[in-house]
Design a protein around this motif. Structure first.
Motif, short mmCIF file in Angstrom:
data_model
loop_
_atom_site.label_atom_id
_atom_site.label_comp_id
_atom_site.label_asym_id
_atom_site.label_seq_id
_atom_site.Cartn_x
_atom_site.Cartn_y
_atom_site.Cartn_z
N ALA A 24 0.83 -1.21 0.00
CA ALA A 24 0.00 0.00 0.00
C ALA A 24 0.86 1.25 0.00
CB ALA A 24 -0.95 -0.01 1.20
N ALA A 28 1.05 4.08 -2.88
CA ALA A 28 0.76 5.49 -2.57
C ALA A 28 1.90 6.37 -3.04
CB ALA A 28 0.52 5.66 -1.07
N ALA A 61 0.77 2.95 7.51
CA ALA A 61 -0.55 2.35 7.31
C ALA A 61 -1.44 2.53 8.54
CB ALA A 61 -0.42 0.86 6.96
N LEU A 66 -5.33 2.55 7.67
CA LEU A 66 -5.47 1.39 6.79
C LEU A 66 -5.44 0.10 7.59
CD1 LEU A 66 -3.17 2.38 3.79
CD2 LEU A 66 -5.64 2.71 4.03
N PHE A 95 -8.03 2.46 1.83
CA PHE A 95 -7.08 3.18 0.97
C PHE A 95 -7.83 4.06 -0.01
CE2 PHE A 95 -4.32 3.78 -2.64
CZ PHE A 95 -3.05 3.92 -2.11
#
Length: 101
Positions: A24, A28, A61, A66, A95
């Motif tokens: 993730a 990003a 995160a 997240l 997300f």
């Protein structure tokens, strides 16, 4: 990037929660999003069990919401635990909703 020991990528391997955080965060970054947020992993009883290569991504995160405590209600981060389909779907939805709304 595959595994750090140079072994194959492991496309059929199960994914851990810390690996999911790394995926993730890298995505990003790829999108040009701000990934500077950090959370204190010591708030989780097992936060110190994160791998060195994943601790920054896990911290990000968690700061972005997240990843939260484990779904089993223990409050664990469970960095090396497997990510279920439901957990993965929740992270993807968080997300999308958190970073694009």
């Amino acid at each position: 990037n595959g595994y750090g020991d140079g072994s194959e990528f492991g496309g059929d391997d199960p994914v851990t929660r810390e690996q999911m955080a790394v995926f993730a965060m890298r995505y990003a970054k790829h999108l040009g999003l701000d990934v500077s947020g950090r959370a204190d992993l010591s708030a989780f009883p097992d936060g110190g069990q994160a791998s060195d290569w994943a601790s920054e991504a896990l911290s990000w995160a968690v700061s972005e919401g997240l990843l939260r405590g484990h779904a089993d209600g223990t409050g664990r981060l469970d960095p090396k635990g497997g990510a279920t389909r439901a957990e993965t779907a929740a992270v993807v939805m968080r997300f999308i909703n958190g970073l694009y709304v």
